[in-house]
Design a protein around this motif. Structure first.
Motif, PDB file in Angstrom:
ATOM      1  N   THR A  58       6.072   9.790   0.879  1.00 41.23           N
ATOM      2  CA  THR A  58       5.409   8.953   0.348  1.00 41.23           C
ATOM      3  C   THR A  58       5.694   7.692   0.978  1.00 41.23           C
ATOM      4  O   THR A  58       7.246   7.186   1.149  1.00 41.23           O
ATOM      5  N   THR A  59       5.032   6.832   1.811  1.00 41.40           N
ATOM      6  CA  THR A  59       5.470   5.477   2.024  1.00 41.40           C
ATOM      7  C   THR A  59       4.975   4.244   1.995  1.00 41.40           C
ATOM      8  O   THR A  59       3.894   4.489   0.910  1.00 41.40           O
ATOM      9  N   THR A 119       0.936  -1.035   0.146  1.00 43.44           N
ATOM     10  CA  THR A 119       0.137   0.033   0.458  1.00 43.44           C
ATOM     11  C   THR A 119       0.735   0.706  -0.066  1.00 43.44           C
ATOM     12  O   THR A 119       1.759   1.507   0.943  1.00 43.44           O
ATOM     13  N   THR A 137      -3.390   0.382  -3.607  1.00 42.62           N
ATOM     14  CA  THR A 137      -3.451  -0.404  -2.206  1.00 42.62           C
ATOM     15  C   THR A 137      -4.235  -1.943  -2.564  1.00 42.62           C
ATOM     16  O   THR A 137      -4.368  -2.036  -4.192  1.00 42.62           O
ATOM     17  N   THR A 173       1.354   4.849   0.702  1.00 37.78           N
ATOM     18  CA  THR A 173       0.600   6.378   1.564  1.00 37.78           C
ATOM     19  C   THR A 173       1.321   7.213   0.969  1.00 37.78           C
ATOM     20  O   THR A 173       2.068   7.404   1.718  1.00 37.78           O
ATOM     21  N   GLN A 174       0.235   8.872   0.636  1.00 35.78           N
ATOM     22  CA  GLN A 174       1.042   9.878   0.976  1.00 35.78           C
ATOM     23  C   GLN A 174       0.545  10.817   2.109  1.00 35.78           C
ATOM     24  O   GLN A 174      -0.946  10.750   2.813  1.00 35.78           O
ATOM     25  N   GLU A 175       1.214  11.544   2.883  1.00 33.42           N
ATOM     26  CA  GLU A 175       0.510  12.528   3.898  1.00 33.42           C
ATOM     27  C   GLU A 175       1.237  13.817   3.890  1.00 33.42           C
ATOM     28  O   GLU A 175       2.234  14.115   3.770  1.00 33.42           O
ATOM     29  N   THR A 231      -4.176  13.067   4.257  1.00 34.15           N
ATOM     30  CA  THR A 231      -3.854  11.442   3.401  1.00 34.15           C
ATOM     31  C   THR A 231      -4.410  11.050   2.186  1.00 34.15           C
ATOM     32  O   THR A 231      -5.648  10.912   2.384  1.00 34.15           O
ATOM     33  N   GLN A 232      -3.806   9.621   1.727  1.00 35.86           N
ATOM     34  CA  GLN A 232      -4.020   9.791   0.935  1.00 35.86           C
ATOM     35  C   GLN A 232      -3.571   8.084   0.296  1.00 35.86           C
ATOM     36  O   GLN A 232      -2.291   7.682   0.425  1.00 35.86           O
ATOM     37  N   THR A 233      -4.079   7.368  -0.214  1.00 34.33           N
ATOM     38  CA  THR A 233      -4.345   6.395  -0.419  1.00 34.33           C
ATOM     39  C   THR A 233      -3.783   6.065  -1.887  1.00 34.33           C
ATOM     40  O   THR A 233      -4.736   5.928  -2.934  1.00 34.33           O
ATOM     41  N   ASP A 239       4.146   0.365   3.062  1.00 33.52           N
ATOM     42  CA  ASP A 239       3.619  -0.576   3.486  1.00 33.52           C
ATOM     43  C   ASP A 239       4.049  -2.130   2.610  1.00 33.52           C
ATOM     44  O   ASP A 239       2.532  -1.546   2.096  1.00 33.52           O
TER      45      ASP A 239
END
Length: 84
Positions: free
Chosen positions: A79-80, A28, A47, A30-32, A42-44, A82
């Motif tokens: 941008t992470t 997944t 996914t 994700t941006q914060e 915060t947006q995905t 996971d």
């Protein structure tokens, strides 16, 4: 005994082939978005997509931080990735 001598190498070969598969993980992204120290969004981005082998290594390497400053406002976008 003849069957055993034939069966043992065959089993060993099967074990080796099945254990050498590519590593796959579901990731997944994700941006914060942080404005002046406060999380404003915060947006995905992606996914439940599976990545394997080299593609998995590449997607894990896409983690990043972007800092933008306009006047007195600082916006940091992280941008992470996971994976499980």
């Amino acid at each position: 005994m003849k069957h055993f001598r034939f069966l043992l190498p065959l089993c060993f070969l099967g074990f080796m082939l099945s254990s050498c598969g590519e590593t796959c993980e579901v990731c997944t992204i994700t941006q914060e978005i942080i404005e002046d120290g406060v999380v404003i969004a915060t947006q995905t981005l992606n996914t439940n997509q599976e990545f394997c082998g080299d593609a998995l290594d590449e997607i894990k390497d896409t983690e990043s931080t972007i800092t933008q400053t306009s006047g007195n406002v600082e916006v940091i976008t992280t941008t992470t990735v996971d994976c499980e």
